[in-house]
Write an enzyme that holds these catalytic residues in place. Structure first.
Site, PDB file in Angstrom:
ATOM      1  N   SER A  69      46.146  35.326  40.003  1.00  0.00           N
ATOM      2  CA  SER A  69      45.474  36.701  40.375  1.00  0.00           C
ATOM      3  C   SER A  69      46.554  37.839  39.894  1.00  0.00           C
ATOM      4  O   SER A  69      46.483  38.176  38.594  1.00  0.00           O
ATOM      5  CB  SER A  69      45.650  36.519  42.038  1.00  0.00           C
ATOM      6  OG  SER A  69      44.805  37.523  42.587  1.00  0.00           O
ATOM      7  N   ASP A  92      34.524  32.358  42.366  1.00  0.00           N
ATOM      8  CA  ASP A  92      35.524  33.394  42.530  1.00  0.00           C
ATOM      9  C   ASP A  92      34.889  34.585  42.814  1.00  0.00           C
ATOM     10  O   ASP A  92      34.489  35.343  42.101  1.00  0.00           O
ATOM     11  CB  ASP A  92      36.658  33.309  41.508  1.00  0.00           C
ATOM     12  CG  ASP A  92      37.943  33.922  41.963  1.00  0.00           C
ATOM     13  OD1 ASP A  92      37.787  34.678  42.715  1.00  0.00           O
ATOM     14  OD2 ASP A  92      38.805  33.395  41.132  1.00  0.00           O
ATOM     15  N   HIS A 151      38.799  31.696  44.553  1.00  0.00           N
ATOM     16  CA  HIS A 151      40.408  32.148  43.971  1.00  0.00           C
ATOM     17  C   HIS A 151      41.432  31.508  44.796  1.00  0.00           C
ATOM     18  O   HIS A 151      42.228  31.192  44.148  1.00  0.00           O
ATOM     19  CB  HIS A 151      40.281  33.623  44.709  1.00  0.00           C
ATOM     20  CG  HIS A 151      41.113  34.529  43.959  1.00  0.00           C
ATOM     21  ND1 HIS A 151      41.154  34.930  42.827  1.00  0.00           N
ATOM     22  CD2 HIS A 151      42.238  35.120  44.309  1.00  0.00           C
ATOM     23  CE1 HIS A 151      41.918  35.685  42.406  1.00  0.00           C
ATOM     24  NE2 HIS A 151      42.662  35.700  43.225  1.00  0.00           N
TER      25      HIS A 151
END
Length: 421
Positions: free
Chosen positions: A192, A362, A395
């Site tokens: 991320s 995601d 994610h």
């Protein structure tokens, strides 16, 4: 679904309210005590750090380290020098793991990100057991990296940063420290925001002399097509800016009452709190519901409200630039030009070994945004770029999925082991 949506709305509200109330309390307490700038926050002692609470309990050797950035932040790092079977550290290749953003309103994680699963599934432990010298980074402002040479976290000046400063100061400090301690170039793994700051640094030709290769999980560069409805709503409605304008410089989602409420809700029959993650991250395929309780014991961590503003700017504008002060004079004062400079992804060297893994579910690292990044890398050397696509991953799966070890981490380690000329 209605229960999940109602739960999500409640969570969003209490996290925003908890953030604001917590910051006001801290600022008031600081002023009431009469403290001022120059009171340094000390780094936590090793007897209550990540090593003793999360690593040694699993039978691994662990060392606590600190590194000071050029702008005075004292960052905590943990080293797992050998696997559970022990042995001499020897000449093991170093790997630096950099956490990112994950959950509510883009709150920050810390180094514990890589330790949430059982040892045979957590990336940090898997790497150590595969012969790597593992280092965990903890970005400024998180629980174990609240130190500063002259500022207190209770002072608003302490929180005057965005991810630009992580690129300029935190990442170089941690890279240099690992390089100096091991005498070797290092592999890098980011998740991320940990991918964003690495890509930004690489685009500016930084850190490359200390780097072997980089693995980027849920890569974030462009975020203009982010589909997370709550994250996008927060950006489009200037929620972070509102907090910033109110003088709330610390974005802290971990109020004690909030965490307790979340745990109580998650324990109720029929409530699956993986939905709490889903509302922000997308439909994670492979999380055990028990992981949420472990997650709430340690995460999410505070960040600077200015960092949240910067990320919101990126979502609204679909660009990758430095922080925009929304004033030509202020931008000129900071950058020498009326608009913030861009991080140019096409400037990343074509011969840099990169492993990218992204997921079709995601909602933060959206497929269409990743495709923009991949288009920027279209001239990359074919033998230096490995791209993995998981259509069922979202994610949080990249750091908390039960099958991430075999589906993502094993290919990642195989990539690290490739012999390159």
């Amino acid at each position: 679904m209605e229960v999940a949506n109602s739960l999500t709305c409640i969570i969003l509200l209490i996290f925003f309210c908890g953030s604001a109330a917590g910051s006001r309390t801290k600022l008031f307490s600081f002023n009431a005590q009469g403290n001022g700038i120059g009171v340094a926050a000390l780094a936590p002692s090793s007897d209550d750090g990540i090593c003793i609470s999360m690593v040694e309990t699993q039978g691994y050797a662990c060392e606590e380290h600190t590194v000071t950035t050029q702008d005075g932040y004292i960052l905590s790092m943990q080293r797992i020098p050998v696997g559970r079977s022990g042995g001499a550290p020897g000449n093991r290749p170093p790997v630096l793991l950099q956490h990112g953003l994950l959950m509510v309103a883009k709150s920050v994680m810390d180094g514990i990100t890589w330790l949430l699963l059982p040892p045979e599934q957590s990336l940090a432990f898997v790497l150590a057991d595969n012969g790597y010298d593992v280092w965990l980074a903890n970005s400024r402002g998180t629980k174990y990296s609240k130190g500063h040479t002259s500022l207190s976290p209770a002072d608003s000046a302490y929180w005057n940063w965005s991810w630009d400063e992580l690129v300029a100061y935190d990442l170089p400090a941690t890279f240099q420290y690992v390089n100096d301690r091991t005498g070797q170039k290092l592999h890098y793994v980011g998740h991320s925001q940990g991918t964003l700051i690495a890509l930004a640094a690489f685009s500016k030709d930084q850190l490359l002399n200390m780097l072997r290769s980089a693995a980027l999980l849920s890569p974030i560069a462009f975020v203009g097509q982010m589909t997370s409805p709550l994250a996008r709503n927060a950006a489009d409605n200037f929620i972070a800016e509102t907090l910033y304008w109110l003088g709330l410089s610390e974005f802290d989602p971990r109020g004690e009452a909030v965490v307790k409420l979340l745990k109580d809700i998650c324990r109720k029959p029929g409530v699956d709190c993986t939905n709490l993650l889903t509302a922000f991250t997308g439909q994670n395929c492979c999380l055990n519901s028990s992981i949420v309780d472990i997650f709430l014991d340690h995460e999410p961590q505070p960040s600077a409200t200015k960092n949240m503003v910067h990320l919101a700017q990126m979502i609204r504008q679909g660009t990758i630039t430095m922080y925009d002060y929304n004033d030509a004079n202020e931008n000129t004062k900071h950058y020498g030009q009326p608009t913030p400079p861009a991080y140019n992804m096409t400037s990343i060297p074509n011969d840099l070994p990169l492993f990218l893994s992204y997921g079709g579910e995601d909602a933060l690292s959206d497929v269409n945004d990743v495709k923009l990044l991949l288009d920027s890398l279209k001239d990359h050397d074919g033998d230096k770029l490995v791209v993995q696509y998981r259509d069922d991953y979202a994610h949080a799966d990249y750091v908390m999925a039960e099958n991430a070890k075999q589906d993502v981490y094993d290919p990642l380690i195989a990539f690290f082991k490739l012999k390159r000329t």
